[in-house]
Design an enzyme around this catalytic site. Structure first.
Site, PDB file in Angstrom:
ATOM      1  N   HIS A 289      35.637  26.224  43.177  1.00 53.67           N
ATOM      2  CA  HIS A 289      36.252  26.897  42.029  1.00 53.67           C
ATOM      3  C   HIS A 289      37.062  28.107  42.459  1.00 53.67           C
ATOM      4  O   HIS A 289      37.567  28.847  41.623  1.00 53.67           O
ATOM      5  CB  HIS A 289      35.177  27.334  41.054  1.00 53.67           C
ATOM      6  CG  HIS A 289      34.519  28.643  41.398  1.00 53.67           C
ATOM      7  ND1 HIS A 289      34.020  28.928  42.647  1.00 53.67           N
ATOM      8  CD2 HIS A 289      34.298  29.754  40.645  1.00 53.67           C
ATOM      9  CE1 HIS A 289      33.511  30.148  42.643  1.00 53.67           C
ATOM     10  NE2 HIS A 289      33.662  30.674  41.446  1.00 53.67           N
TER      11      HIS A 289
ATOM     12  N   HIS B 289      34.015  26.718  35.089  1.00 52.26           N
ATOM     13  CA  HIS B 289      33.378  26.618  36.399  1.00 52.26           C
ATOM     14  C   HIS B 289      31.925  27.116  36.431  1.00 52.26           C
ATOM     15  O   HIS B 289      31.315  27.171  37.500  1.00 52.26           O
ATOM     16  CB  HIS B 289      34.243  27.221  37.530  1.00 52.26           C
ATOM     17  CG  HIS B 289      34.665  28.642  37.343  1.00 52.26           C
ATOM     18  ND1 HIS B 289      35.954  29.052  37.574  1.00 52.26           N
ATOM     19  CD2 HIS B 289      33.996  29.731  36.978  1.00 52.26           C
ATOM     20  CE1 HIS B 289      36.045  30.356  37.344  1.00 52.26           C
ATOM     21  NE2 HIS B 289      34.870  30.789  36.987  1.00 52.26           N
TER      22      HIS B 289
ATOM     23  N   MET C 143      43.330  38.399  44.347  1.00 52.28           N
ATOM     24  CA  MET C 143      44.440  39.139  43.750  1.00 52.28           C
ATOM     25  C   MET C 143      45.608  39.360  44.719  1.00 52.28           C
ATOM     26  O   MET C 143      46.613  39.971  44.342  1.00 52.28           O
ATOM     27  CB  MET C 143      43.973  40.446  43.098  1.00 52.28           C
ATOM     28  CG  MET C 143      43.448  41.488  44.039  1.00 52.28           C
ATOM     29  SD  MET C 143      42.608  42.842  43.155  1.00 52.28           S
ATOM     30  CE  MET C 143      43.992  43.678  42.386  1.00 52.28           C
TER      31      MET C 143
ATOM     32  N   LYS D  53      43.466  43.049  36.021  1.00 52.76           N
ATOM     33  CA  LYS D  53      42.018  42.908  36.259  1.00 52.76           C
ATOM     34  C   LYS D  53      41.260  43.626  35.159  1.00 52.76           C
ATOM     35  O   LYS D  53      41.701  44.661  34.672  1.00 52.76           O
ATOM     36  CB  LYS D  53      41.661  43.583  37.586  1.00 52.76           C
ATOM     37  CG  LYS D  53      41.977  42.746  38.804  1.00 52.76           C
ATOM     38  CD  LYS D  53      40.851  41.771  39.078  1.00 52.76           C
ATOM     39  CE  LYS D  53      41.066  41.105  40.428  1.00 52.76           C
ATOM     40  NZ  LYS D  53      40.067  40.071  40.688  1.00 52.76           N
TER      41      LYS D  53
HETATM   42  P1  5GP Z   1      34.040  33.868  40.095  1.00 56.60           P
HETATM   43  O1  5GP Z   1      34.196  33.285  38.778  1.00 56.60           O
HETATM   44  O2  5GP Z   1      33.049  33.140  40.945  1.00 56.60           O
HETATM   45  O3  5GP Z   1      33.755  35.325  40.100  1.00 56.60           O
HETATM   46  O4  5GP Z   1      35.451  33.814  40.816  1.00 56.60           O
HETATM   47  C1  5GP Z   1      36.301  32.742  40.873  1.00 56.60           C
HETATM   48  C2  5GP Z   1      37.272  32.863  42.032  1.00 56.60           C
HETATM   49  O5  5GP Z   1      38.446  33.556  41.601  1.00 56.60           O
HETATM   50  C3  5GP Z   1      36.838  33.691  43.223  1.00 56.60           C
HETATM   51  O6  5GP Z   1      36.038  32.931  44.087  1.00 56.60           O
HETATM   52  C4  5GP Z   1      38.153  34.076  43.871  1.00 56.60           C
HETATM   53  O7  5GP Z   1      38.531  33.107  44.830  1.00 56.60           O
HETATM   54  C5  5GP Z   1      39.148  34.038  42.732  1.00 56.60           C
HETATM   55  N1  5GP Z   1      39.697  35.362  42.346  1.00 56.60           N
HETATM   56  C6  5GP Z   1      39.018  36.525  42.160  1.00 56.60           C
HETATM   57  N2  5GP Z   1      39.857  37.488  41.735  1.00 56.60           N
HETATM   58  C7  5GP Z   1      41.096  36.930  41.649  1.00 56.60           C
HETATM   59  C8  5GP Z   1      42.381  37.419  41.241  1.00 56.60           C
HETATM   60  O8  5GP Z   1      42.574  38.569  40.855  1.00 56.60           O
HETATM   61  N3  5GP Z   1      43.412  36.532  41.272  1.00 56.60           N
HETATM   62  C9  5GP Z   1      43.265  35.237  41.678  1.00 56.60           C
HETATM   63  N4  5GP Z   1      44.336  34.437  41.664  1.00 56.60           N
HETATM   64  N5  5GP Z   1      42.068  34.756  42.065  1.00 56.60           N
HETATM   65  C10 5GP Z   1      40.987  35.582  42.049  1.00 56.60           C
HETATM   66 MN    MN Z   2      34.281  32.846  36.813  1.00 53.92          MN
END
Ligand code: 5GP
Ligand code: MN
Ligand code: MN
Length: 398
Positions: free
Chosen positions: A327, A271, A306, A397
């Site tokens: 994304h 992404h 999360m 995490k």
């Molecule tokens: P980015 O790559 O832009 O930081 O994040 C991608 C997306 O992952 C975020 O926009 C959020 O919606 C989702 N996300 C962030 N943390 C978690 C997590 O711990 N679990 C899940 N399932 N999705 C997450």
């Molecule tokens: Mn990312």
């Protein structure tokens, strides 16, 4: 058609898949739209929000130039997910806790990395010669990689912050593994190096930009070729990183769960990346910064947070979005704002039933800091359709 607004303040239109566009993102996108090499229009996904340098949730098609800051420093960041034959009724809380502990032991997170081992060296091998070739044609790169030697042992590691590993259940109670990471230290070093190099090039040629993060490399120059080679390397490395982690997580599950198999191919999508694609009659560079490719029939992953649901999606190949979709949910507030607004008790409440860290150290990742994923999905009904709905049982995490 669910394009919610079209902004025409700049030189090319900006098509936005949400009513909510923060002022900073709007400004960034308008600045971007004044560049002479934007192809047709800019697409802003429903999870659009301001990022460092580039707007997260943007799709930028460019003709004969690329903008390294638009790709960003986590080159090839993305998601992988796979469905198993296991059902959730086989997994009680104590088993899931053992799975959490095992994954936490087996996959290095944060600053941790692997020790030297044969499996890793083997997995890293296909990347060694292309990397050497890259640093031969571009000796500066070698200097840029302060942690140059770490890339082998960072293959199969999570990193920190927003990256995560989850064990989820879907609408049929089936168990999935899903994870999020990118190209680790070496991708960061490459991204940082080329972003800085592009800025210096703009100064050298006296090219004035509304924002220095719009610095670009024109096609036909050595630096352009070097950047494309580096970014391709880092994207492939990021994918391999997720592959290696997926193997480690599945092995960790095997130690604690009944025998199972994978019932489908692993889904993997970047992404944060750039690639050559065909849109509106021309071959162009497409940069997806916080967006996934969603060609007709193509499977992708849209995570929530999360504590929220995540979605496995099938692309509809909408040309207006350059065959792309959101994304994730996208951030609602900054990390510091989240740390100020929420307490560990809020985190506990918002991650009920999930085995995960609930301490102050992950407060910036609290579900309340993210937008409503279901609203995002509703806004992109013309970009993707939902194939599976996932809810995490375990979340690790970085
Ligand atoms: P980015 O790559 O832009 O930081 O994040 C991608 C997306 O992952 C975020 O926009 C959020 O919606 C989702 N996300 C962030 N943390 C978690 C997590 O711990 N679990 C899940 N399932 N999705 C997450
Ligand atoms: Mn990312
Ligand atoms: Mn990342």
């Amino acid at each position: 058609m669910t394009i919610k607004q079209v902004i025409t303040d700049g030189d090319t239109p900006i098509k936005v898949w949400t009513d909510e566009l923060d002022a900073r993102s709007r400004e960034q996108l308008v600045n971007l739209s004044t560049l002479p090499f934007i192809h047709r229009h800019i697409a802003a996904m429903p999870d659009v929000h301001a990022g460092m340098g580039a707007t997260i949730g943007s799709v930028i098609a460019t003709d004969k130039a690329v903008i390294p800051a638009a790709v960003g420093v986590d080159i090839g960041c993305g998601m992988a997910a796979v469905r198993t034959s296991l059902t959730a009724d086989r997994l009680d809380a104590s088993t899931l806790k053992r799975v959490f502990d095992q994954i936490s032991r087996d996959v290095p997170v944060g600053r941790d990395q692997h020790r030297d081992d044969r499996a890793r060296t083997q997995a890293a091998e296909p990347f060694a010669d292309p990397l050497a070739a890259l640093t031969d044609t571009h000796p500066q790169l070698r200097k840029a990689f302060k942690r140059f030697d770490n890339w082998v042992n960072q293959l199969g590691t999570l990193g920190s912050g927003n990256h995560f590993i989850e064990v989820c259940r879907d609408e049929d109670d089936r168990i999935w593994v899903m994870l999020h990471s990118g190209s680790r230290g070496i991708g960061n070093a490459m991204g940082t190096y080329f972003i800085d190099l592009a800025r210096r090039e703009m100064q050298r040629w006296m090219i004035r930009l509304p924002d220095r993060d719009l610095a670009y490399f024109p096609e036909g120059t050595q630096y352009f070729d070097d950047y494309v080679a580096a970014v391709s390397w880092a994207q492939a490395y990021a994918r391999a990183n997720r592959e290696q982690m997926m193997l480690l997580v599945l092995a960790a599950l095997e130690r604690h769960l009944p025998a199972f198999e994978l019932t489908d191919a692993v889904i993997d999508c970047h992404h944060n990346y750039v690639e050559r694609e065909h849109h509106f009659g021309a071959n162009v560079w497409v940069t997806r910064k916080g967006a996934i490719r969603a060609r007709d029939g193509e499977l992708g992953i849209v995570p929530g947070s999360m504590g929220a649901r995540s979605y496995i999606v099938r692309g509809q190949g909408n040309p207006e979005s350059f065959c792309s979709s959101a994304h994730g949910a996208g951030r609602r507030m900054s990390r510091t704002a989240a740390e100020k607004q929420f307490t560990p008790a809020d985190l506990e409440a918002q991650t009920q039933g999930v085995i995960c860290r609930k301490d102050r150290g992950v407060l910036d990742e609290i579900p309340g800091a993210y937008k409503d994923i279901d609203q995002v999905m509703a806004n992109q009904a013309d970009l993707v359709e939902v194939v599976h709905t996932l809810k995490q049982l375990v979340c690790i995490k970085g």
